[in-house]
Design an enzyme around this catalytic site. Structure first.
Site, mmCIF file in Angstrom:
data_model
loop_
_atom_site.group_PDB
_atom_site.id
_atom_site.type_symbol
_atom_site.label_atom_id
_atom_site.label_comp_id
_atom_site.label_asym_id
_atom_site.label_seq_id
_atom_site.Cartn_x
_atom_site.Cartn_y
_atom_site.Cartn_z
ATOM 1 N N GLY A 1 0.804 -1.213 0.000
ATOM 2 C CA GLY A 1 0.000 0.000 0.000
ATOM 3 C C GLY A 1 0.835 1.260 0.000
ATOM 4 O O GLY A 1 0.626 2.159 -0.831
ATOM 5 N N ASP B 1 9.780 -6.440 -4.898
ATOM 6 C CA ASP B 1 8.691 -7.010 -4.103
ATOM 7 C C ASP B 1 8.570 -8.482 -4.455
ATOM 8 O O ASP B 1 8.923 -8.888 -5.560
ATOM 9 C CB ASP B 1 7.364 -6.298 -4.386
ATOM 10 N N LEU C 1 12.764 -11.422 0.109
ATOM 11 C CA LEU C 1 13.933 -10.968 0.860
ATOM 12 C C LEU C 1 14.837 -12.121 1.267
ATOM 13 O O LEU C 1 16.013 -11.906 1.591
ATOM 14 C CB LEU C 1 13.498 -10.195 2.103
ATOM 15 N N SER D 1 8.035 1.808 12.901
ATOM 16 C CA SER D 1 6.611 1.959 13.186
ATOM 17 C C SER D 1 6.382 2.475 14.592
ATOM 18 O O SER D 1 7.204 2.257 15.500
ATOM 19 C CB SER D 1 5.919 0.596 13.039
ATOM 20 N N ASN D 2 5.245 3.125 14.780
ATOM 21 C CA ASN D 2 4.827 3.514 16.134
ATOM 22 C C ASN D 2 4.694 2.298 17.043
ATOM 23 O O ASN D 2 4.786 2.412 18.259
ATOM 24 C CB ASN D 2 3.528 4.311 16.075
ATOM 25 N N TYR E 1 5.169 -7.862 15.573
ATOM 26 C CA TYR E 1 5.436 -6.885 14.517
ATOM 27 C C TYR E 1 6.209 -5.692 15.078
ATOM 28 O O TYR E 1 7.235 -5.279 14.527
ATOM 29 C CB TYR E 1 4.111 -6.429 13.899
ATOM 30 N N ARG F 1 -8.240 7.706 16.485
ATOM 31 C CA ARG F 1 -6.836 7.553 16.873
ATOM 32 C C ARG F 1 -5.910 8.034 15.769
ATOM 33 O O ARG F 1 -4.899 8.699 16.007
ATOM 34 C CB ARG F 1 -6.539 6.094 17.206
#
Length: 277
Positions: free
Chosen positions: A15, A35, A58, A117-118, A146, A184
């Site tokens: 995305g 990818d 990968l 990432s957060n 994750y 959020r």
């Protein structure tokens, strides 16, 4: 005319990768796309003709090294972007990121932008209204396997800077979507246009060593500190607030007594973790 810089974009079919395939070339980049899923060349603009497309995993270290060869920098978006069994996270996000950095070392690439990432700090309490913003030096408090993998990626980037001189900007991305989809997300939304601005700053800022930044737009309801991102030259232009009235009317304001709202990671901090990102 100066030739455009060649940048490897991993996760190019995802995305965020799909959005960046359109938004990065106007900054003068020639993208090489990587990818495990096929990427439609017709949907990819480029600063210098049709993009190179490599379809591989990968785990394919030979293909990955070929993908890295002769690029000026790497934007690493590839991997699993939601919670999954540890074995899958280990293979895609942990081992895969290690393979990427080894390929960069072997081919002499000196700049990586890592999509953290957060959720690497997801169990950090979200700030109360009017309180100080979450600082970028917040210790890792992952909310999922994750999130754990993103903390690993940041530490791996730090190791490869100290050991091998590979510079990395690790961006703790909030939520990069065309528009926020939850209350959020109003606080951590990163518009696609601002995402491209931030990636460009991360690719071009001098002497970054290993720098961790928060990745979001200049949201009115912002929860975290953007000072290290701004120090790179990032100037966010967007704000989630125009979407706030509609989202609050539909869902209500965040309830601080709701476990899903108590921490930065939101519903990722529940057991089992809930979606969306």
């Amino acid at each position: 005319m100066t030739a455009p810089r060649t940048v490897l974009l991993t996760g190019a079919a995802g995305g965020m990768g799909t959005l960046m395939r359109e938004l990065l070339p106007p900054y003068g980049y020639r993208l090489r796309l990587f990818d495990r899923r096929p990427v439609d060349r017709r949907t990819s603009e480029n600063a210098a003709g049709e993009p190179d497309v490599i379809t591989a995993d990968l785990a394919d270290r030979k293909a990955l090294r070929e993908a890295v060869r002769d690029v000026d920098a790497i934007i690493h978006l590839a991997g699993i972007s939601l919670e999954a069994p540890f074995e899958k996270i280990l293979r895609a996000n942990i081992e895969g990121t290690y393979h990427l950095y080894e390929a960069a070392r072997e081919e002499g690439v000196r700049r990586v932008v890592f999509a953290s990432s957060n959720h690497a700090v997801g169990f950090t309490p979200r700030p109360a209204d009017g309180s100080a913003a979450i600082p970028v030096d917040t210790p890792h408090r992952p909310d999922t396997y994750y999130g754990l993998s993103k903390g690993f990626g940041e530490d791996l980037a730090s190791l490869y800077w100290d050991l091998h001189g590979i510079e990395t900007v690790s961006i703790r991305i909030g939520s990069c979507f065309p528009r926020p989809t939850s209350v959020r997300m109003l606080s951590i939304w990163l518009s696609p246009a601002d995402c491209a601005r931030l990636l460009h700053a991360a690719l071009t800022a001098p002497d970054v060593g290993h720098t961790v930044v928060h990745g979001s737009s200049a949201n009115t309801r912002l929860w975290w500190d953007l000072s290290t991102a701004r120090a790179l030259g990032y100037e966010p232009q967007d704000d989630s607030e125009p979407y706030a009235a509609e989202l609050v009317a539909a869902h209500g304001e965040l309830d601080p007594d709701d476990p899903e709202h108590a921490h930065l990671g939101g519903a990722f901090c529940t057991d089992p973790p809930q979606w969306p990102h």
